[in-house]
Scaffold this motif. Structure first.
Motif, short mmCIF file in Angstrom:
data_model
loop_
_atom_site.label_atom_id
_atom_site.label_comp_id
_atom_site.label_asym_id
_atom_site.label_seq_id
_atom_site.Cartn_x
_atom_site.Cartn_y
_atom_site.Cartn_z
N LEU A 54 -3.23 -3.69 -3.02
CA LEU A 54 -2.04 -4.24 -2.36
C LEU A 54 -2.37 -5.28 -1.30
N GLY A 55 -3.54 -5.87 -1.37
CA GLY A 55 -3.85 -6.99 -0.49
C GLY A 55 -4.34 -6.64 0.89
N GLY A 56 -4.53 -5.37 1.19
CA GLY A 56 -5.08 -4.98 2.50
C GLY A 56 -4.24 -5.49 3.65
N TRP A 57 -4.88 -6.26 4.53
CA TRP A 57 -4.21 -6.77 5.73
C TRP A 57 -3.48 -8.10 5.47
N LEU A 95 -6.79 8.47 3.80
CA LEU A 95 -7.88 7.65 3.27
C LEU A 95 -7.50 7.04 1.92
N VAL A 96 -6.95 7.84 1.01
CA VAL A 96 -6.54 7.33 -0.30
C VAL A 96 -5.46 6.26 -0.14
N SER A 97 -4.55 6.44 0.82
CA SER A 97 -3.50 5.46 1.05
C SER A 97 -4.07 4.14 1.52
N PHE A 98 -5.03 4.18 2.46
CA PHE A 98 -5.65 2.96 2.94
C PHE A 98 -6.44 2.27 1.83
N LEU A 99 -7.18 3.04 1.04
CA LEU A 99 -7.97 2.43 -0.04
C LEU A 99 -7.06 1.83 -1.10
N THR A 100 -5.93 2.48 -1.38
CA THR A 100 -4.98 1.91 -2.34
C THR A 100 -4.45 0.57 -1.82
N ALA A 101 -4.11 0.53 -0.53
CA ALA A 101 -3.62 -0.72 0.06
C ALA A 101 -4.69 -1.80 0.06
N ILE A 102 -5.93 -1.44 0.31
CA ILE A 102 -7.01 -2.43 0.37
C ILE A 102 -7.35 -2.97 -1.01
N MET A 103 -7.45 -2.10 -2.01
CA MET A 103 -7.96 -2.51 -3.32
C MET A 103 -6.89 -3.06 -4.25
N GLY A 135 -0.64 -12.47 -6.14
CA GLY A 135 -2.08 -12.68 -6.19
C GLY A 135 -2.89 -11.43 -5.92
N TRP A 136 -2.19 -10.35 -5.58
CA TRP A 136 -2.88 -9.08 -5.34
C TRP A 136 -3.23 -8.42 -6.66
N PHE A 137 -4.15 -7.47 -6.60
CA PHE A 137 -4.70 -6.88 -7.82
C PHE A 137 -3.77 -5.86 -8.48
N TRP A 138 -2.64 -5.54 -7.86
CA TRP A 138 -1.76 -4.54 -8.48
C TRP A 138 -1.15 -5.06 -9.78
N ILE A 139 -1.12 -6.37 -9.97
CA ILE A 139 -0.55 -6.93 -11.20
C ILE A 139 -1.54 -6.84 -12.37
#
Length: 371
Positions: free
Chosen positions: A289-292, A279-287, A218-222
């Protein structure tokens, strides 16, 4: 709020109430709220900046360890147990080194340039959420703020090269600035896809839109996979990391735009580079990879609970990939870098934005759940 942080948050609220009562007793009911707000904001900023600076310091150690393991050697292991004090030793060494300003340089801009490089990397964290309630400033246009503030880092690079009054530094600054601007366009188009998928500019809402019964699917990476890869690779180029580090190609133009810098002014550029990597790693995870959000079902108990620890784990994996790239891939030629940015990434992102817009009008689009 995750169960791990709840006791700490409760203690914080208790201390805040006690401190507010003291302020009211000393300054009165009118001035106390303003002083409390200022102190609270300052403490929140310190709670972000201090761990970030520690993370930057120990990311340098982690990088040297990872590259050492890949190259079948130990890496730093002499200063402190397992080399854990190596970043502190490096910091002290740079702190006591003399800062030399070239005689023909513009002294004011020469000193201001490192600050202009690191300030956007720190200011962007004001809107980065660690959990739904853990964010310094929860503004509606936080994604737009990120895009605006991070694009200012290029000015530090340009000013550093120009103020040094060195042809080598100026040439390195121009090449670095051209590379950063080129890949910022691709990154911007990738974020347009995130905006379309989440229907929001708020980073917290973007994570919430990825929460579904499908878990990691359900994350946006797909649905945004081409944009996800583009954003990740463009982030490597944006931070001047290998294999896109032609601005610092020692065999070509010595050390690039910061060749005339020494001591802490030299160190600040590297602090900005590593802070931008995080910063780029956190933003990649948030946008993407589902963030938290947890990758496991809620029925799995503790593993299924959403927590900022999942965000840290995802960001750690992404930032470790930056180090893996450096140890694996050879440096690109400059014409290859520019061709990849302008002739591959930008067309790919534009085409996928059109595909995404058409896909979202069909029943096959299941990621956006509305508000």
């Amino acid at each position: 709020m995750s169960a791990i942080l709840q006791p700490i948050v409760n203690l914080g609220y208790s201390l805040q109430a006690l401190f507010a009562a003291v302020l009211v007793a000393v300054f009165g009911n009118e001035a106390a709220p303003y002083i409390l707000y200022a102190v609270k904001t300052l403490l929140l900023i310190l709670c972000i900046v201090v761990p970030l600076m520690l993370s930057v310091a120990y990311l340098t150690l982690w990088e040297r360890k990872v590259i050492g393991w890949i190259q079948l050697r130990l890496g730093p292991n002499r200063v402190g147990p397992m080399g854990l004090l190596q970043p502190i030793a490096d910091g002290l060494k740079l702190l006591v080194k003399e800062i030399i300003v070239p005689s023909g340089a513009n002294k004011l801009l020469f000193v201001v340039a490192p600050l202009m490089a690191i300030m956007p990397a720190l200011a962007a964290w004001a809107v980065v959420p660690f959990e739904p309630e853990m964010v310094l400033a929860n503004i509606d246009a936080s994604l737009l703020y990120i895009m605006a503030i991070t694009s200012m880092g290029v000015y530090g690079v340009i000013i550093a090269g120009w103020a040094s009054n060195s042809k080598y530094a100026f040439l390195g600054a121009m090449r670095s600035a051209a590379q950063i601007v080129s890949y910022e366009i691709a990154m911007g188009f990738a974020l347009v896809g995130v905006l379309m998928a989440a229907q929001s500019l708020n980073l917290i809402d973007i994570v919430k839109q990825q929460q579904s019964a499908f878990g990691v699917f359900g994350w946006f990476w797909i649905p945004l996979f081409p944009l996800f890869l583009t954003y990740l690779i463009a982030g490597v180029a944006e931070t001047n990391r290998a294999p896109f580090d032609v601005a610092e190609g020692e065999s070509e133009i010595v050390a690039g735009f910061h060749v005339e810098y020494s001591g802490m002014t030299f160190a600040i550029f590297f602090l900005a580079e590593y802070a931008n990597m995080i910063l780029v790693s956190f933003l990649t995870a948030i946008m993407f990879l589902g963030g938290w959000l947890s990758p496991f079902p809620q029925s799995w108990g503790l593993l299924g609970q959403s927590s900022f620890l999942w965000l840290l784990a995802k960001a750690f994996i992404v930032v470790s990939s930056f180090l893996w790239f450096r140890a694996t891939f050879p440096r690109y030629r400059y014409d290859q870098i520019m061709r990849l940015g302008w002739k591959v990434f930008i067309p790919v992102t534009l085409v996928w934005i059109l595909v995404l817009g058409a896909w979202m009008q069909t029943p096959l689009w299941v990621w956006w759940k509305g508000t």
